[in-house]
Design a protein around this motif. Structure first.
Motif, short mmCIF file in Angstrom:
data_model
loop_
_atom_site.label_atom_id
_atom_site.label_comp_id
_atom_site.label_asym_id
_atom_site.label_seq_id
_atom_site.Cartn_x
_atom_site.Cartn_y
_atom_site.Cartn_z
N CYS A 158 0.84 -1.10 0.03
CA CYS A 158 0.12 -0.04 -0.08
C CYS A 158 0.77 1.36 0.01
O CYS A 158 1.64 1.42 0.84
CB CYS A 158 -0.76 -0.12 1.35
SG CYS A 158 -1.95 1.34 1.20
N PRO A 159 0.44 2.21 -0.89
CA PRO A 159 1.11 3.50 -0.96
C PRO A 159 1.25 4.25 0.41
O PRO A 159 0.03 4.21 1.23
CB PRO A 159 0.63 4.47 -1.91
CG PRO A 159 -0.12 3.44 -2.81
CD PRO A 159 -0.55 2.15 -1.86
N SER A 160 2.33 4.65 1.24
CA SER A 160 2.26 5.26 2.71
C SER A 160 1.33 6.25 2.69
O SER A 160 0.64 6.16 4.06
CB SER A 160 3.75 5.81 2.82
OG SER A 160 3.87 6.69 2.12
N GLU A 161 0.90 7.07 1.65
CA GLU A 161 -0.23 7.95 1.93
C GLU A 161 -1.64 7.21 2.42
O GLU A 161 -2.45 7.99 2.87
CB GLU A 161 -0.33 8.96 1.07
CG GLU A 161 -0.51 8.70 -0.62
CD GLU A 161 0.82 8.03 -1.48
OE1 GLU A 161 1.36 7.55 -0.95
OE2 GLU A 161 0.61 8.47 -2.58
N LEU A 162 -1.80 5.93 1.90
CA LEU A 162 -3.16 5.47 2.04
C LEU A 162 -3.13 4.48 2.92
O LEU A 162 -4.03 3.91 3.51
CB LEU A 162 -3.49 4.68 0.67
CG LEU A 162 -3.57 5.70 -0.50
CD1 LEU A 162 -4.04 4.66 -1.83
CD2 LEU A 162 -4.69 6.65 -0.42
N THR A 201 -7.87 6.63 -11.82
CA THR A 201 -6.72 7.29 -11.39
C THR A 201 -5.31 6.47 -11.21
O THR A 201 -5.54 5.26 -10.99
CB THR A 201 -7.12 8.32 -10.15
OG1 THR A 201 -7.43 7.39 -9.24
CG2 THR A 201 -8.14 9.02 -10.42
N ASN A 202 -4.39 7.16 -10.76
CA ASN A 202 -3.21 6.50 -10.57
C ASN A 202 -3.37 5.36 -9.38
O ASN A 202 -3.07 4.28 -9.21
CB ASN A 202 -2.13 7.04 -10.46
CG ASN A 202 -2.12 8.09 -9.23
OD1 ASN A 202 -3.10 8.55 -8.78
ND2 ASN A 202 -1.01 8.86 -8.97
N TYR A 203 -4.30 6.11 -8.31
CA TYR A 203 -4.45 5.24 -7.21
C TYR A 203 -5.59 4.17 -7.53
O TYR A 203 -5.42 3.17 -6.93
CB TYR A 203 -5.10 6.25 -6.08
CG TYR A 203 -4.33 7.19 -5.35
CD1 TYR A 203 -3.16 6.62 -4.69
CD2 TYR A 203 -4.12 8.51 -5.46
CE1 TYR A 203 -2.40 7.32 -4.16
CE2 TYR A 203 -3.40 9.17 -5.15
CZ TYR A 203 -2.42 8.85 -4.42
OH TYR A 203 -1.15 9.52 -3.89
N SER A 204 -6.72 4.39 -8.33
CA SER A 204 -7.57 3.18 -8.43
C SER A 204 -6.75 2.12 -9.36
O SER A 204 -7.11 0.91 -9.28
CB SER A 204 -8.94 3.59 -9.34
OG SER A 204 -8.49 3.93 -10.58
C1 LIG Z 1 -0.84 9.60 -7.81
O1 LIG Z 1 -0.53 10.93 -8.25
C2 LIG Z 1 -0.48 11.87 -7.34
C3 LIG Z 1 -0.41 13.23 -7.89
O2 LIG Z 1 -1.56 13.47 -8.88
C4 LIG Z 1 0.83 11.88 -6.72
O3 LIG Z 1 1.08 12.88 -5.62
C5 LIG Z 1 0.91 10.46 -6.09
O4 LIG Z 1 2.13 10.06 -5.41
C6 LIG Z 1 0.49 9.15 -7.04
N1 LIG Z 1 0.59 7.96 -6.38
C7 LIG Z 1 0.66 6.85 -7.19
C8 LIG Z 1 0.54 5.46 -6.12
O5 LIG Z 1 1.16 6.77 -7.92
#
Ligand SMILES: *[C@@H]1O[C@H](CO)[C@@H](O)[C@H](O)[C@H]1NC(C)=O
Length: 239
Positions: A158-162, A201-204
């Motif tokens: 999981c990306p750290s921000e999520l 989106t990049n997250y989905s």
């Molecule tokens: C998705 O895009 C945002 C900016 O639009 C960026 O900050 C973030 O790191 C990206 N996340 C991933 C998982 O690629």
């Protein structure tokens, strides 16, 4: 006399028809930790709203059509001073039974609509409200059925921000971008409120890459919905 006989035959046939509309859901916990399934009914009724499955245990419930609702697994649950609480998937009831309350995100969801009169059941795995554990739906019998699985351990990537963490820092869930950022472009709300204005989106796409069969955001393509006729279902946590 003839009318009464017809009524009896009619009631018997009605019983046969309605009796054939029950679906058995077997829940299996393949995880090396306990899981507390939660049940939220939209339409119809179910005999349980929540129960415990120790590691490797199975349990079944029978639900009559028409029914629609969702299942999910709660993890890291405990009872403190009389109140039951889970670190993921908690429904806020303070009890093992959810009593009509749904999962607090992030939680991997199994969504299901049971058809009446030999129609198609519809089901999916949704990560629209995030992810907390791997899960699968496997039809048992029936016709024209597909199994659906999200077997990936998304918490580990999981990306750290999520990331959704336990008090000790362990990642125990992965939040959806909508839940985390409340941004219309991730939630498909406002001017993004239709399939054509709410692209991935990049997250989905991160969720879609992990579990291609699961819904990764609200308007994920139709490959995320599956159907089956006349089946029972095995729902496995950690398939
Ligand atoms: C998705 O895009 C945002 C900016 O639009 C960026 O900050 C973030 O790191 C990206 N996340 C991933 C998982 O690629």
């Amino acid at each position: 006399m003839e009318a009464r006989r017809l009524i009896i035959i009619f009631l018997f046939l009605s019983f046969l028809v309605s009796g054939s509309q029950s679906t058995t859901f077997t829940f299996k916990n393949n995880c090396p930790y306990p899981v507390w399934p939660g049940v939220l009914t939209g339409q119809g009724s179910a005999p349980s709203t929540g129960f415990e499955l120790v590691s490797r245990a199975s349990s079944s419930i029978v639900i009559s059509a028409p029914w629609s609702g969702r299942f999910w697994g709660r993890t890291f649950c405990s009872t403190n001073s009389g109140s039951f609480k889970c670190l993921t998937g908690d429904c806020g009831s303070g009890q093992v039974a959810c009593n009509g309350a749904g999962a607090i995100p992030p939680a991997s969801l199994v969504e299901l609509t049971l058809a009446t009169n030999g129609g198609k059941d519809f089901y999916d795995i949704s990560l629209v409200d995030g992810y907390n554990l791997p899960v699968s739906i496997a039809p048992q019998g029936g016709s024209d059925c597909s199994a659906v699985s999200c077997p990936a351990n998304i918490n580990s990537v999981c990306p750290s921000e999520l990331s959704f963490t336990a008090p000790d820092g362990q990642v125990i869930g992965c939040r959806s971008a909508c839940d985390k950022f409340k941004d219309p472009k991730y939630c498909c709300t406002g001017s993004y409120g239709s399939p054509s204005t709410c692209p991935p989106t990049n997250y989905s796409m991160f969720f879609k890459n992990q579990c291609p069969q699961a819904y990764s955001y609200a308007y994920d393509d139709k490959t995320s919905t599956f159907t089956c006729t006349g089946s029972n279902y095995l729902i496995t946590f950690c398939p």
